[in-house]
Design a protein around this motif. Sequence first.
Motif, PDB file in Angstrom:
ATOM      1  N   PHE A   1       0.836  -1.194   0.000  1.00 55.33           N
ATOM      2  CA  PHE A   1       0.000   0.000   0.000  1.00 55.33           C
ATOM      3  C   PHE A   1       0.874   1.248   0.000  1.00 55.33           C
ATOM      4  O   PHE A   1       2.059   1.181   0.315  1.00 55.33           O
ATOM      5  N   PRO A   2       0.312   2.408  -0.343  1.00 56.07           N
ATOM      6  CA  PRO A   2       1.103   3.646  -0.336  1.00 56.07           C
ATOM      7  C   PRO A   2       1.687   3.940   1.047  1.00 56.07           C
ATOM      8  O   PRO A   2       0.987   3.862   2.062  1.00 56.07           O
ATOM      9  N   ILE A   3       2.976   4.250   1.085  1.00 55.14           N
ATOM     10  CA  ILE A   3       3.668   4.584   2.331  1.00 55.14           C
ATOM     11  C   ILE A   3       3.509   6.075   2.600  1.00 55.14           C
ATOM     12  O   ILE A   3       3.794   6.908   1.740  1.00 55.14           O
ATOM     13  N   THR A   4       3.068   6.410   3.798  1.00 54.61           N
ATOM     14  CA  THR A   4       2.863   7.815   4.152  1.00 54.61           C
ATOM     15  C   THR A   4       3.898   8.335   5.143  1.00 54.61           C
ATOM     16  O   THR A   4       3.930   9.533   5.430  1.00 54.61           O
ATOM     17  N   GLY A   5       4.738   7.458   5.675  1.00 57.62           N
ATOM     18  CA  GLY A   5       5.782   7.885   6.605  1.00 57.62           C
ATOM     19  C   GLY A   5       6.566   6.688   7.102  1.00 57.62           C
ATOM     20  O   GLY A   5       6.106   5.548   7.007  1.00 57.62           O
TER      21      GLY A   5
ATOM     22  N   ASP B   1       4.207   3.785   8.043  1.00 56.53           N
ATOM     23  CA  ASP B   1       2.800   4.167   7.974  1.00 56.53           C
ATOM     24  C   ASP B   1       2.271   3.906   6.562  1.00 56.53           C
ATOM     25  O   ASP B   1       2.939   4.254   5.579  1.00 56.53           O
ATOM     26  N   PHE B   2       1.091   3.317   6.489  1.00 58.09           N
ATOM     27  CA  PHE B   2       0.461   2.994   5.203  1.00 58.09           C
ATOM     28  C   PHE B   2      -0.986   3.462   5.186  1.00 58.09           C
ATOM     29  O   PHE B   2      -1.637   3.539   6.238  1.00 58.09           O
ATOM     30  N   ASP B   3      -1.493   3.702   3.986  1.00 58.49           N
ATOM     31  CA  ASP B   3      -2.932   3.786   3.796  1.00 58.49           C
ATOM     32  C   ASP B   3      -3.412   2.368   3.501  1.00 58.49           C
ATOM     33  O   ASP B   3      -3.186   1.829   2.416  1.00 58.49           O
ATOM     34  N   VAL B   4      -4.062   1.739   4.485  1.00 62.92           N
ATOM     35  CA  VAL B   4      -4.420   0.317   4.400  1.00 62.92           C
ATOM     36  C   VAL B   4      -5.939   0.177   4.362  1.00 62.92           C
ATOM     37  O   VAL B   4      -6.612   0.342   5.382  1.00 62.92           O
TER      38      VAL B   4
ATOM     39  N   SER C   1       4.708  -5.225  16.672  1.00 65.32           N
ATOM     40  CA  SER C   1       4.332  -5.082  18.078  1.00 65.32           C
ATOM     41  C   SER C   1       3.010  -4.348  18.256  1.00 65.32           C
ATOM     42  O   SER C   1       2.308  -4.543  19.255  1.00 65.32           O
ATOM     43  N   LYS C   2       2.670  -3.510  17.273  1.00 64.96           N
ATOM     44  CA  LYS C   2       1.458  -2.704  17.420  1.00 64.96           C
ATOM     45  C   LYS C   2       1.052  -2.157  16.054  1.00 64.96           C
ATOM     46  O   LYS C   2       1.897  -1.871  15.208  1.00 64.96           O
ATOM     47  N   ILE C   3      -0.249  -2.030  15.845  1.00 63.39           N
ATOM     48  CA  ILE C   3      -0.781  -1.318  14.678  1.00 63.39           C
ATOM     49  C   ILE C   3      -1.635  -0.177  15.218  1.00 63.39           C
ATOM     50  O   ILE C   3      -2.634  -0.411  15.897  1.00 63.39           O
ATOM     51  N   GLU C   4      -1.235   1.044  14.933  1.00 64.55           N
ATOM     52  CA  GLU C   4      -1.908   2.220  15.464  1.00 64.55           C
ATOM     53  C   GLU C   4      -2.753   2.889  14.377  1.00 64.55           C
ATOM     54  O   GLU C   4      -2.308   3.031  13.241  1.00 64.55           O
ATOM     55  N   LYS C   5      -3.942   3.291  14.735  1.00 66.42           N
ATOM     56  CA  LYS C   5      -4.826   3.997  13.805  1.00 66.42           C
ATOM     57  C   LYS C   5      -4.459   5.471  13.779  1.00 66.42           C
ATOM     58  O   LYS C   5      -4.467   6.143  14.809  1.00 66.42           O
ATOM     59  N   LYS C   6      -4.095   5.982  12.582  1.00 63.75           N
ATOM     60  CA  LYS C   6      -3.686   7.373  12.438  1.00 63.75           C
ATOM     61  C   LYS C   6      -4.631   8.181  11.549  1.00 63.75           C
ATOM     62  O   LYS C   6      -4.392   9.356  11.318  1.00 63.75           O
ATOM     63  N   GLY C   7      -5.651   7.539  11.052  1.00 56.81           N
ATOM     64  CA  GLY C   7      -6.620   8.205  10.189  1.00 56.81           C
ATOM     65  C   GLY C   7      -7.662   7.198   9.751  1.00 56.81           C
ATOM     66  O   GLY C   7      -7.677   6.050  10.225  1.00 56.81           O
ATOM     67  N   LYS C   8      -8.536   7.599   8.832  1.00 59.44           N
ATOM     68  CA  LYS C   8      -9.603   6.705   8.377  1.00 59.44           C
ATOM     69  C   LYS C   8      -9.041   5.385   7.877  1.00 59.44           C
ATOM     70  O   LYS C   8      -9.557   4.310   8.223  1.00 59.44           O
ATOM     71  N   GLU C   9      -7.996   5.442   7.056  1.00 58.61           N
ATOM     72  CA  GLU C   9      -7.360   4.226   6.555  1.00 58.61           C
ATOM     73  C   GLU C   9      -5.880   4.148   6.924  1.00 58.61           C
ATOM     74  O   GLU C   9      -5.260   3.108   6.766  1.00 58.61           O
ATOM     75  N   ASN C  10      -5.302   5.245   7.408  1.00 59.79           N
ATOM     76  CA  ASN C  10      -3.864   5.267   7.691  1.00 59.79           C
ATOM     77  C   ASN C  10      -3.547   4.478   8.956  1.00 59.79           C
ATOM     78  O   ASN C  10      -4.185   4.677   9.999  1.00 59.79           O
TER      79      ASN C  10
END
Length: 244
Positions: free
Chosen positions: A115-119, A130-133, A221-230
């Motif tokens: 997926f697109p990498i955002t950071g 970070d991805f838009d998943v 270790s963790k998946i953090e929600k950073k936006g609607k899909e990020n």
Amino acid sequence: MDLLFREDAYLKSCKATLIGVTDSGGLLFDRTVAYGTSGGQPGDTGTITRADGTVIRIGSTVTGQTKDEIIHVPEEGSKLPQIGETVTLSIDWPRRLNLMKMHAACHILSVVCPFPITGAAVNEEDSRVDFDVPDPTYTREFVTAEMMKIIDANHPVSIHWIDEAELDANPSIIRSKNVRPPRGLGRIRLVLIGENGVVDSQPCGGTHVANTGEIGPLHISKIEKKGKENRRFRIRFGAMPETP
């Protein structure tokens, strides 16, 4: 400046001649094994050893006006070498090796999560991408298992240079939404995973291990929600802890 790490990330030291000093006291050499902070990877630390045995600590390394210029920042209060003086530059190897493992792991994560990498940020023990998943099936367990398949296969990791026209003809190899490879240098450095890049091929100026097997066990270790899909995927060394 000859950036030796671009071709051989396993060089731990080199002889170098001081060719300049910045206004803030940063040191410029004709060649270096030290990577400067860039692309989410921290710069190297290490030492400068003068001919008389005097050792100067390198507190950090950063890029200068271009990616081809590495500034070595000595610890405050250090007695600096003279222009034209030849010294031995050495990097903190255990730290660099962990960063190489982590940076390669981030590439593998981008293969598993196409997926697109955002950071992204590479660190010694904990890194993130970070991805838009849009797909909720990309869980910690699934991504960890898929990453370990690539790591355990012990694929070779290598460097390949292409010209800018080749990149223009194949823009899909750029994974980041926000960062583009530097242009105007005439060529682009690719990092390949697998023979001829069969697993992955993407522009990158960082340092990586020579084989995926060198990375060793790791887990998400963790998946953090950073936006609607990020989503922010955090990588740590070691096997995934068992749930009680």
